[in-house]
Design an enzyme around this catalytic site. Structure first.
Site, PDB file in Angstrom:
ATOM      1  N   PHE A   1       0.809  -1.325  -0.120  1.00 26.84           N
ATOM      2  CA  PHE A   1      -0.079  -0.005  -0.092  1.00 26.84           C
ATOM      3  C   PHE A   1       0.916   1.286   0.109  1.00 26.84           C
ATOM      4  O   PHE A   1       1.835   1.327   0.941  1.00 26.84           O
ATOM      5  CB  PHE A   1      -0.904  -0.202   1.175  1.00 26.84           C
TER       6      PHE A   1
ATOM      7  N   ASN B   1      -3.695   1.848  10.522  1.00 28.90           N
ATOM      8  CA  ASN B   1      -4.635   2.122   9.368  1.00 28.90           C
ATOM      9  C   ASN B   1      -4.706   0.915   8.750  1.00 28.90           C
ATOM     10  O   ASN B   1      -3.969   0.680   7.768  1.00 28.90           O
ATOM     11  CB  ASN B   1      -3.529   3.183   8.370  1.00 28.90           C
ATOM     12  N   PRO B   2      -5.837   0.244   9.111  1.00 31.84           N
ATOM     13  CA  PRO B   2      -6.212  -0.758   8.715  1.00 31.84           C
ATOM     14  C   PRO B   2      -7.000  -0.935   7.271  1.00 31.84           C
ATOM     15  O   PRO B   2      -7.449  -0.141   6.897  1.00 31.84           O
ATOM     16  CB  PRO B   2      -7.256  -1.609   9.731  1.00 31.84           C
TER      17      PRO B   2
HETATM   18  C1  LIG Z   1      -4.378   0.390   4.182  1.00 31.03           C
HETATM   19  S1  LIG Z   1      -3.024  -0.453   4.192  1.00 31.03           S
HETATM   20  C2  LIG Z   1      -2.051   0.682   5.559  1.00 31.03           C
HETATM   21  C3  LIG Z   1      -0.683   0.467   5.582  1.00 31.03           C
HETATM   22  C4  LIG Z   1       0.003   1.375   6.273  1.00 31.03           C
HETATM   23  N1  LIG Z   1      -0.347   1.143   7.868  1.00 31.03           N
HETATM   24  C5  LIG Z   1      -0.010   2.692   5.663  1.00 31.03           C
HETATM   25  O1  LIG Z   1      -0.918   3.537   6.453  1.00 31.03           O
HETATM   26  O2  LIG Z   1       0.537   3.079   4.765  1.00 31.03           O
HETATM   27  C6  LIG Z   1      -3.455  -1.936   5.280  1.00 31.03           C
HETATM   28  C7  LIG Z   1      -2.354  -3.030   5.824  1.00 31.03           C
HETATM   29  O3  LIG Z   1      -3.011  -3.891   6.353  1.00 31.03           O
HETATM   30  C8  LIG Z   1      -2.419  -5.271   5.988  1.00 31.03           C
HETATM   31  N2  LIG Z   1      -3.294  -6.243   6.553  1.00 31.03           N
HETATM   32  C9  LIG Z   1      -4.603  -6.602   6.178  1.00 31.03           C
HETATM   33  N3  LIG Z   1      -5.335  -7.392   6.917  1.00 31.03           N
HETATM   34  C10 LIG Z   1      -4.015  -7.806   7.872  1.00 31.03           C
HETATM   35  C11 LIG Z   1      -4.393  -8.758   8.827  1.00 31.03           C
HETATM   36  N4  LIG Z   1      -5.327  -9.482   9.229  1.00 31.03           N
HETATM   37  N5  LIG Z   1      -3.229  -8.783   9.741  1.00 31.03           N
HETATM   38  C12 LIG Z   1      -2.022  -8.063   9.357  1.00 31.03           C
HETATM   39  N6  LIG Z   1      -2.061  -7.298   8.324  1.00 31.03           N
HETATM   40  C13 LIG Z   1      -3.329  -6.959   7.688  1.00 31.03           C
HETATM   41  C14 LIG Z   1      -2.215  -5.090   4.608  1.00 31.03           C
HETATM   42  O4  LIG Z   1      -1.537  -6.000   4.039  1.00 31.03           O
HETATM   43  C15 LIG Z   1      -1.694  -3.689   4.380  1.00 31.03           C
HETATM   44  O5  LIG Z   1      -0.530  -3.670   4.312  1.00 31.03           O
END
Ligand SMILES: C[S@@+](CC[C@H](N)C(=O)[O-])C[C@H]1O[C@@H](n2cnc3c(N)ncnc32)[C@H](O)[C@@H]1O
Length: 307
Positions: free
Chosen positions: A105, A206-207
């Site tokens: 992302f 930031n999920p």
């Molecule tokens: C919206 S991106 C945000 C990335 C970073 N925090 C940013 O703000 O640039 C959400 C991230 O959550 C990770 N992700 C999604 N579901 C997850 C899970 N169940 N456990 C761990 N990571 C997860 C995704 O791979 C992605 O990298």
């Protein structure tokens, strides 16, 4: 004699074009493709091709054929929707330059607000900070950079994202930031960081939160991994368990800062109140959209036991 002169010249010297002409033409193409910041994009791509900072472009006289060809190709890919950051391999976040590309992302400017919000909620000089769903590491690495006394743990589960995250963590340490801990774990699955239960000062996250089926701009939908974007049918599929996990991790008085979809300015605070958090508040981004919630773990224990 004339022939010898041509052979002895640099290959592109007979064919140079003033930099301002090249940049104006690139910006026009990007504008015609409907991109929101054509001039900035053109300058950043040119700076990338020439290996200079954007600020130094103004000092350049003209560009040779090879540089123009490379720039033309990048401009065409940008016009076709490839994210700028995938073309340059770099995303800027707070004071950091992070490596990004396909599979991770691209950090967004609005997420930068969470760092200020989180730092304002810290009450100890050497806080323990956890970044859940860390992606490239934007939030956690910015915290380590701006609060060097913090101990920072970043959690991510996607293998491609983890590769960027580990590379960025190494690069920041090499640049003088404190080391951080990177953990490969699913934030929705128990137990999450059991050794840290009840000790964390700040959870930043930031999920993925976009409700499934939401139409996205083509450069977002085609570029960021689905796993980073979508949060199930209502967009809250990761946020619900994450609120519980943060409750387990936080010490009394510890804080949660959670980014959410702009349609969730009521739903997320409600979930936080229902889980027993105190001081629940919602906040807007610079465009005036509901963007993130803050809350504290009550010092007197949870009003309701987080399930
Ligand atoms: C919206 S991106 C945000 C990335 C970073 N925090 C940013 O703000 O640039 C959400 C991230 O959550 C990770 N992700 C999604 N579901 C997850 C899970 N169940 N456990 C761990 N990571 C997860 C995704 O791979 C992605 O990298």
């Amino acid at each position: 004699m004339q022939r010898e002169d041509r052979i002895g010249s640099a290959p592109d010297t007979p064919d140079r074009t003033p930099a301002r002409v090249v940049l104006a033409s690139a910006a026009r193409l990007l504008e015609a493709a409907g991109l929101p910041t054509p001039r900035v994009d053109a300058e950043l791509l040119a700076a990338h091709v020439l290996g200079v900072t954007r600020g130094r472009l103004a000092l350049l006289d003209d560009l040779g054929r090879a540089d123009r060809d490379e720039l033309d190709e990048l401009v065409a890919r940008r016009a076709a929707g490839t994210p700028l950051q995938h073309l340059t391999g770099v995303a800027y976040f707070r004071h950091l330059e992070l490596t990004v590309g396909p599979g991770v992302f691209v950090p967004r400017p609005e997420t930068e607000l969470l760092v200020d919000a989180g730092r304002a909620l810290l009450s100890r000089p050497d806080p323990l900070v956890v970044d859940l769903c860390a992606g490239s590491g934007a939030l956690g690495l910015a915290m380590a950079n701006e609060t060097p006394t913090a101990r920072v743990v970043l959690v991510e589960h996607d293998p491609a994202a983890l590769r960027y995250l580990r590379a960025n963590a190494r690069a920041r340490q090499a640049a003088g930031d404190p080391p951080v801990r990177v953990v490969d774990a699913d934030v929705t699955t128990d137990p999450l960081l059991p050794e840290l239960a009840g000790t964390v000062d700040l959870v930043l996250t930031n999920p993925p939160y976009v409700p499934a089926g939401t139409p996205l701009p083509p450069d977002v939908a085609g570029a960021d991994p689905d796993r980073a974007l979508y949060g199930g049918a209502d967009g809250l599929a990761v946020i619900r368990p994450l609120i519980r996990q943060a409750a387990r991790l936080l010490r009394p008085g510890g804080a949660l800062v959670l980014e959410h979809d702009d349609t969730h300015g009521t739903a997320v605070p409600r979930l936080l109140v229902a889980a027993g958090y105190a001081d629940v508040a919602d906040h807007r981004d610079l465009a005036g959209r509901d963007r993130y919630s803050t809350a504290r773990c009550p010092s007197a224990g949870w009003k309701t036991a987080p399930s």
